[in-house]
Write a protein that holds these residues in place. Structure first.
Motif, short mmCIF file in Angstrom:
data_model
loop_
_atom_site.label_atom_id
_atom_site.label_comp_id
_atom_site.label_asym_id
_atom_site.label_seq_id
_atom_site.Cartn_x
_atom_site.Cartn_y
_atom_site.Cartn_z
N ALA A 130 1.05 -1.20 -0.13
CA ALA A 130 0.09 -0.13 -0.07
C ALA A 130 0.87 1.10 0.04
O ALA A 130 1.94 1.32 0.45
CB ALA A 130 -0.93 -0.03 1.28
N VAL A 142 -6.20 -0.59 5.19
CA VAL A 142 -6.12 -0.18 4.10
C VAL A 142 -5.70 -1.56 3.24
O VAL A 142 -4.76 -2.31 3.47
CB VAL A 142 -4.77 0.68 4.03
CG1 VAL A 142 -4.20 0.97 2.34
CG2 VAL A 142 -5.07 1.88 4.64
N ALA A 146 -3.28 -0.34 -2.17
CA ALA A 146 -3.97 0.82 -2.41
C ALA A 146 -3.28 2.02 -2.31
O ALA A 146 -2.24 2.35 -1.43
CB ALA A 146 -5.19 0.94 -1.16
N MET A 148 -3.40 5.78 -0.97
CA MET A 148 -4.29 6.49 -0.17
C MET A 148 -3.97 7.96 0.09
O MET A 148 -2.58 8.51 0.19
CB MET A 148 -4.18 5.96 1.46
CG MET A 148 -4.65 4.48 1.34
SD MET A 148 -6.20 3.93 0.90
CE MET A 148 -7.32 4.75 2.21
N SER A 153 -7.79 10.03 5.17
CA SER A 153 -7.58 9.46 3.95
C SER A 153 -8.58 8.58 3.24
O SER A 153 -9.34 7.98 3.93
CB SER A 153 -6.16 8.60 4.21
OG SER A 153 -6.56 7.29 4.65
N ARG A 154 -8.38 8.67 2.02
CA ARG A 154 -9.39 7.88 1.18
C ARG A 154 -8.67 7.31 0.02
O ARG A 154 -7.72 7.48 -0.17
CB ARG A 154 -10.71 8.84 0.62
CG ARG A 154 -10.36 9.81 -0.40
CD ARG A 154 -11.66 10.40 -0.66
NE ARG A 154 -11.06 11.67 -1.65
CZ ARG A 154 -11.02 11.49 -3.03
NH1 ARG A 154 -11.53 10.11 -3.51
NH2 ARG A 154 -10.62 12.39 -3.86
N GLN A 155 -9.23 6.09 -0.51
CA GLN A 155 -8.38 5.44 -1.79
C GLN A 155 -8.61 6.30 -2.87
O GLN A 155 -9.72 6.38 -3.24
CB GLN A 155 -8.76 4.04 -1.83
CG GLN A 155 -8.14 3.23 -2.93
CD GLN A 155 -8.42 1.67 -2.85
OE1 GLN A 155 -8.99 1.29 -2.17
NE2 GLN A 155 -7.47 1.00 -3.75
N TRP A 158 -4.40 2.75 -7.25
CA TRP A 158 -3.71 1.35 -6.87
C TRP A 158 -2.28 1.52 -7.18
O TRP A 158 -2.04 2.39 -8.32
CB TRP A 158 -4.21 0.31 -7.88
CG TRP A 158 -5.73 -0.04 -7.37
CD1 TRP A 158 -6.85 0.32 -7.99
CD2 TRP A 158 -6.20 -0.89 -6.14
NE1 TRP A 158 -7.93 -0.29 -7.52
CE2 TRP A 158 -7.51 -0.91 -6.45
CE3 TRP A 158 -5.71 -1.52 -5.21
CZ2 TRP A 158 -8.54 -1.52 -5.64
CZ3 TRP A 158 -6.43 -2.08 -4.57
CH2 TRP A 158 -7.73 -2.20 -4.53
N ARG A 165 1.78 4.25 -10.20
CA ARG A 165 0.27 4.17 -10.27
C ARG A 165 -0.23 3.34 -11.34
O ARG A 165 0.14 3.49 -12.44
CB ARG A 165 -0.19 5.66 -10.07
CG ARG A 165 -1.59 5.49 -9.99
CD ARG A 165 -2.19 6.94 -9.70
NE ARG A 165 -3.54 7.19 -9.33
CZ ARG A 165 -4.38 8.19 -9.07
NH1 ARG A 165 -3.61 9.26 -8.91
NH2 ARG A 165 -5.71 7.99 -8.71
N LEU A 170 -11.19 1.93 -9.33
CA LEU A 170 -10.98 1.58 -7.66
C LEU A 170 -11.93 0.26 -7.68
O LEU A 170 -11.54 -0.69 -6.60
CB LEU A 170 -11.69 2.76 -6.96
CG LEU A 170 -10.85 3.85 -6.84
CD1 LEU A 170 -11.63 5.05 -5.90
CD2 LEU A 170 -9.53 3.58 -6.08
N ASN A 190 -12.90 -5.18 -4.81
CA ASN A 190 -11.64 -4.49 -4.19
C ASN A 190 -10.37 -5.06 -3.59
O ASN A 190 -9.85 -4.79 -2.62
CB ASN A 190 -12.32 -3.59 -2.87
CG ASN A 190 -11.50 -2.56 -2.64
OD1 ASN A 190 -10.95 -1.72 -3.43
ND2 ASN A 190 -11.64 -2.22 -1.13
#
Length: 201
Positions: A130, A142, A146, A148, A153-155, A158, A165, A170, A190
């Motif tokens: 992650a 997490v 992912a 973040m 934090s939010r995803q 990836w 990246r 998502l 996910n």
């Protein structure tokens, strides 16, 4: 302290009796390693780092300057902690109340990156490879791979194990081949899974 071919401990640093430090690990200026702390092989521990007695650090981990790895924090192999990463080990601290028996375990899985100034709230698990962006506040588990960002934090995407990246949604399904390693990544809902490139030689 049990020495195992330690490459370097700076003279300003303290490694208490009973701490275990693996071979090839480098400990830089003004760092304090408490009794019973476990640090693996070939790690780099930067300046002004504190490592608690119930902390566990795997092999090839990099902890940059001004990080405190408190009790009940576990960093698996190849974890990267950027400068001034913040860990906690009590969810609701009060100066008046002793909550040492309430420490929560935080696990950072193999290969994960914690960006500079990110804050990791105790009691969560950060999945393998992650990637936590700089200054993010992480207060829930997490998924592996992912990306973040934000407070909280939010995803937002990836990340490959290589650190790039991936162009994948998502959620839903998708497939990505890393141009650097040839590894194949398959997203199903996910959950991201990596399959090593087959060596036909």
């Amino acid at each position: 302290m049990k020495e195992k071919n330690i490459s370097f401990i700076h003279k300003t640093s303290i490694a208490e009796e009973g701490s275990v430090i693996g071979m090839g690990t480098k400990i830089w200026h003004w760092t304090h390693i408490c009794k019973d702390a476990l640090i693996g092989n070939y790690c780099t521990i930067g300046q002004n780092v504190f490592i608690g007695g119930k902390a566990k650090i795997g092999n090839y981990v990099k902890v940059q300057n001004n990080v405190s790895v408190f009790d009940n924090v576990i960093l698996e192999d190849y974890v990267f902690c950027g400068p001034s990463v913040v860990f906690t080990n009590v969810y609701n601290p009060r100066s008046e109340i002793n909550r040492k028996k309430e420490y929560k375990k935080t696990i950072v899985k193999k290969g994960a990156t914690l960006g500079a100034n990110s804050t990791i709230i105790c009691g969560i698990e950060i999945g393998e490879y992650a990637f936590i962006g700089a200054a993010a506040l992480v207060n829930k588990n997490v998924p592996s791979y992912a990306l973040m960002m934000g407070v909280p934090s939010r995803q937002v995407g990836w990340m490959s194990a290589y650190g790039e990246r991936m162009n994948l949604p998502l959620f839903g399904k998708g497939e990505y081949i890393c141009p650097f390693t040839g590894d194949n990544y398959i997203l199903n809902e996910n959950v991201m899974r990596k399959f090593k490139k087959e060596n036909n030689n």
